[in-house]
Structures are given as structure tokens and as C-alpha cells.
Enzyme design. Structure first.
Site, PDB file in Angstrom:
ATOM      1  CG  HIS A  78      39.452  23.153  42.747  1.00 28.77           C
ATOM      2  ND1 HIS A  78      39.596  24.276  41.981  1.00 28.77           N
ATOM      3  CD2 HIS A  78      39.327  22.114  41.874  1.00 28.77           C
ATOM      4  CE1 HIS A  78      39.570  23.935  40.690  1.00 28.77           C
ATOM      5  NE2 HIS A  78      39.400  22.642  40.602  1.00 28.77           N
ATOM      6  CE1 TYR A 204      40.609  32.465  43.772  1.00 27.49           C
ATOM      7  CE2 TYR A 204      39.837  34.701  43.383  1.00 27.49           C
ATOM      8  CZ  TYR A 204      39.575  33.371  43.613  1.00 27.49           C
ATOM      9  OH  TYR A 204      38.279  32.933  43.690  1.00 27.49           O
ATOM     10  N   PRO A 296      32.911  39.760  42.615  1.00 25.37           N
ATOM     11  CG  PRO A 296      33.556  39.611  40.373  1.00 25.37           C
ATOM     12  CD  PRO A 296      33.031  40.577  41.393  1.00 25.37           C
ATOM     13  CE  LYS A 300      32.742  33.334  51.007  1.00 28.60           C
ATOM     14  NZ  LYS A 300      33.144  32.022  50.453  1.00 28.60           N
ATOM     15  CE1 TYR A 388      38.275  31.718  46.775  1.00 26.17           C
ATOM     16  CE2 TYR A 388      37.647  29.382  46.796  1.00 26.17           C
ATOM     17  CZ  TYR A 388      37.929  30.552  46.105  1.00 26.17           C
ATOM     18  OH  TYR A 388      37.865  30.542  44.736  1.00 26.17           O
TER      19      TYR A 388
END
Ligand code: PHB
Length: 394
Positions: A78, A204, A296, A300, A388
Site C-alpha cells: 500500500h 481512516y 491500534p 504500530k 506510518y
């Protein structure tokens, strides 16, 4: 009860999840023996759903150490995520901003690969045991347990590693430890659903009703979450009620359509930030969730556990093979510098996207202002992309 078997090894590892197995694998490569014990069965671990995102360097570690090539064939690269708010999705392009990607590859698959690699290499793995006890951590550690047939076993080791997860028993053996906590007034409701993917990447979402995350698993199975009350009972939630929540949080004006279908599994996930320091006490060292948990948001947890054991394998090798007595002393500081960065990142992602009850209009508008700043600023988007995709392993 009499002891049925007695083993001597260099490193006894309590906990055979990804952290414990990866450590055992890296030690094996360095020529160091270990024994792994876990009170769960392999089947139990393989069927417990966990998060699904691997940072760039987690993927490299799995591939370069020979633990998994499946991550590259069965996993999905991704190059970004979507941040959705105000009913519109905004893509954060990791590739363009940092040159890095993440991989969607569920933790259960990471476990399967590591378990296979350790089995292939003749690793001593003991699952489904009971009553694990660790003694003598200051000078001569011993791990004792009862096997499924009721016989008592003992493992004497030079070092013992507690990779026994968020309900760690090893953690409690660290004397005078400091514990840092943060509780959140919400949790995640997680579902596994039978449906086609709604988007090629993760979404998100910040909505007036609260947070939601659309993730994926396969062409026909999807993983989704939405913010809920920590005391929510999953049994009270019909498929319709779940889809009402998800559809309303994902609603918007940009034509996005959430694909739905039967809900196959539902769970309420715990949600907190926790760090214990130091991560070493005498001949005991902690790794992964045993020493720290993150919420969550940002996925990580597993990545931190893998980064811990990479450092740990290196300091253990220096301590055992090269007699460098100071090596173990450096572990806590090296591991915790990454842990605190990840704590901040997970906390930041969480507070930026979740709804807190009692939030004022000012709070709501400020939160939208933060998201707007992030997507309209190259610096802001890059900051998210760096965190990220993960800070480089050293
Ligand atoms: C998941 O796919 O399970 C997942 C992905 C990203 C997160 C958390 C969970 O931040």
C-alpha cells in the site's frame, strides 16, 4: 510434583507469538540456542485476528532473515492511506512523500511464517503448556511449566526473555519498574465481514458519530472497526446495527460506497497506551506487548515488537558470544526511544480521529482544522507518512 524433563539452553523465551518466534529465529541465525514456551496452542494463535499493517522495515526483516517470502507474494503493498473527514476522502501518498510503502499482511500470517521457519530449522517450540513460572532472574534463570499430560518440566538458561504479550507475567518480575499508562474513554468494535473490498487502501475516517477504519483481508473478506464504548457487548449487535454505524460514519458527498455483507466475527478491542521501564532486570529482558502497548490506530504494535527483538537479538549476541557485559545495559534505552515515538504517533492518530464525549463545538472544529492542515500541507502529510511507514531500523 517431580520434574519430568530438564533442559539447558542459552535463551529461554516465554511467549511464542511473533516477537518470541522472531527472536528465536534471529538468535538461531546468530548460532544461539533458544527454547520457546507458550500457554496457547498454535491453533489458538493462528485464529486470533490482530492488526494487519507492516512497516517497510518489518517487511525487510521478514524477507532478509529468510522468515517469509510470502509477505511479498501474498501481502499487498500500500503506497498510501485515505483520511476521510467531512464526508470526503483525502489520499496521503506515502510513496510520493517518503518513497516508502507499508504492506497489508495480517499478523496471523506473520505468525504462520515464523512458526514454519522455526519448525523447518529444528527450533524447540513448546505450545499448549500450563503454569509457566520464571525464577532466578538475577543470577540463574529457570522456566518451569506443566505439559498437557500433567508432567512438570524445567528449562535452565543464561537469559530469559518475556515476550508474553499484554498480560505478561514476566513483566511483574522487574523490580522497581516504572509504569506509564493512558486510558481512553472508548474502544474499537472490530468486525470480519464477507464482502468485496470497498477501496484499494485503508480508510481512516473521522465522523461526527466517531472514528471508523476500513481495512481489508482478501477479495471476499474485509476487516473493519468503529469506535465504541469500552463496555459494549458484541452480542448485542446485529448485522444491521453494525452496518448502520459503519454506513453512517462513511457517508459523504464524494461518491464513496461501502460494500457490506454478512458479519462473520465481532469483538470489542481493548484500547490503551502503556510502557514499562526498564525492559531489563538482571537476566530477564522484555520484548513487545509485555513491555508496551499502543492503541491500534496506526497499527504500530507488531512493528514495535519486531523492532524490539531485532535490537534484542543483537545485544544478546554481543553479550553471549563476545562477552560484552555492557551490551544488555543498552537495550532499554535503544528500544524505548522508538517506543516513545510510536506512543506519540499512536496517541496523535487516535486523538486526531476519535470523538470524545463532552467535546465542545470548539473541540470539533479544532479537530477538523488539524485534519485540514495535515492534508493541505506537504510537511504535515510527510510527518504522517514517515510515522506510518515507520522510522528506519538502525
Ligand atoms: C487491520 O487491518 O486490522 C488494521 C489496520 C490498520 C490499523 C489497525 C488495524 O491501524
Amino acid at each position: 510434583m517431580s520434574v519430568h524433563s530438564s533442559t539447558r539452553t542459552q535463551v529461554a523465551i516465554v511467549g511464542g507469538g511473533p516477537a518470541g518466534l522472531m527472536l528465536s529465529h534471529l538468535l538461531h541465525i546468530a548460532g544461539i540456542e533458544s527454547v520457546v514456551v507458550d500457554n496457547r496452542t498454535v491453533e489458538q494463535i493462528e485464529t486470533t485476528h490482530r492488526a494487519g499493517i507492516l512497516e517497510r522495515d518489518s517487511v525487510r526483516l521478514l524477507v532478509d532473515s529468510g522468515a517469509s517470502d510470502r509477505v511479498l507474494t501474498d501481502g499487498h503493498e500500500h503506497g498510501g492511506i485515505s483520511l476521510r473527514f467531512g464526508g470526503v476522502s483525502h489520499r496521503i501518498d506515502f510513496q510520493k512523500l517518503t518513497g516508502a510503502s507499508v504492506w497489508l499482511y495480517p499478523q496471523t500470517e506473520v505468525f504462520v511464517d515464523l512458526h514454519r521457519a522455526r519448525t523447518r530449522d529444528g527450533g524447540d517450540l513448546r505450545y499448549g503448556i500450563l503454569d509457566t513460572e520464571v525464577t532466578g532472574v538475577l543470577d540463574s534463570p529457570v522456566v518451569t511449566y506443566t505439559d498437557a499430560a500433567g508432567a512438570r518440566h524445567e528449562i535452565a538458561a543464561d537469559l530469559v526473555v518475556g515476550a508474553d504479550g499484554s498480560r505478561s507475567v514476566c513483566r511483574d518480575l522487574v523490580e522497581n519498574a516504572r509504569q506509564y499508562y493512558r486510558e481512553y474513554p472508548f474502544a474499537w468494535f472490530g468486525v470480519m465481514v464477507q464482502a468485496p473490498p470497498s477501496a484499494p487502501e485503508l480508510i481512516y475516517t473521522r465522523a461526527a458519530q466517531g472514528f471508523a477504519l476500513i481495512s481489508q483481508r482478501t477479495d471476499t473478506l474485509q476487516r473493519m472497526y468503529f469506535q465504541c464504548d469500552p463496555n459494549e457487548d458484541p452480542a448485542q449487535w446485529s448485522d444491521d446495527r453494525i452496518w448502520d454505524q459503519l454506513h453512517s460514519r462513511l457517508a459523504g458527498s464524494d461518491g464513496f460506497r461501502l460494500q457490506d455483507g454478512p458479519v462473520l466475527e465481532r469483538t470489542v478491542l481493548p484500547f490503551r497506551s502503556f510502557v514499562q521501564s526498564p525492559m531489563r532486570h538482571g537476566r530477564l529482558l522484555l520484548a513487545g506487548d509485555a513491555a508496551h502497548t499502543v492503541p491500534p490506530t496506526g497499527a504500530k504494535g507488531l512493528n514495535l515488537a519486531l523492532a524490539d527483538v531485532r535490537v534484542l537479538a543483537e545485544v544478546i549476541e554481543r553479550a553471549i558470544d563476545k562477552g560484552d557485559g555492557d551490551a544488555l545495559d543498552s537495550y532499554t534505552e535503544r528500544a524505548l526511544s522508538r517506543v516513545w515515538k510510536a506512543q506519540h504517533f499512536s496517541y496523535w492518530m487516535t486523538t486526531m480521529l476519535h470523538r470524545v464525549s463532552g467535546a465542545t463545538d470548539f473541540d470539533e472544529q479544532r479537530q477538523l482544522g488539524e485534519l485540514q492542515t495535515l492534508i493541505s500541507s506537504n510537511a504535515g502529510s510527510t510527518y504522517l507518512a514517515e510515522g506510518y511507514t515507520g522510522w528506519p531500523h538502525h
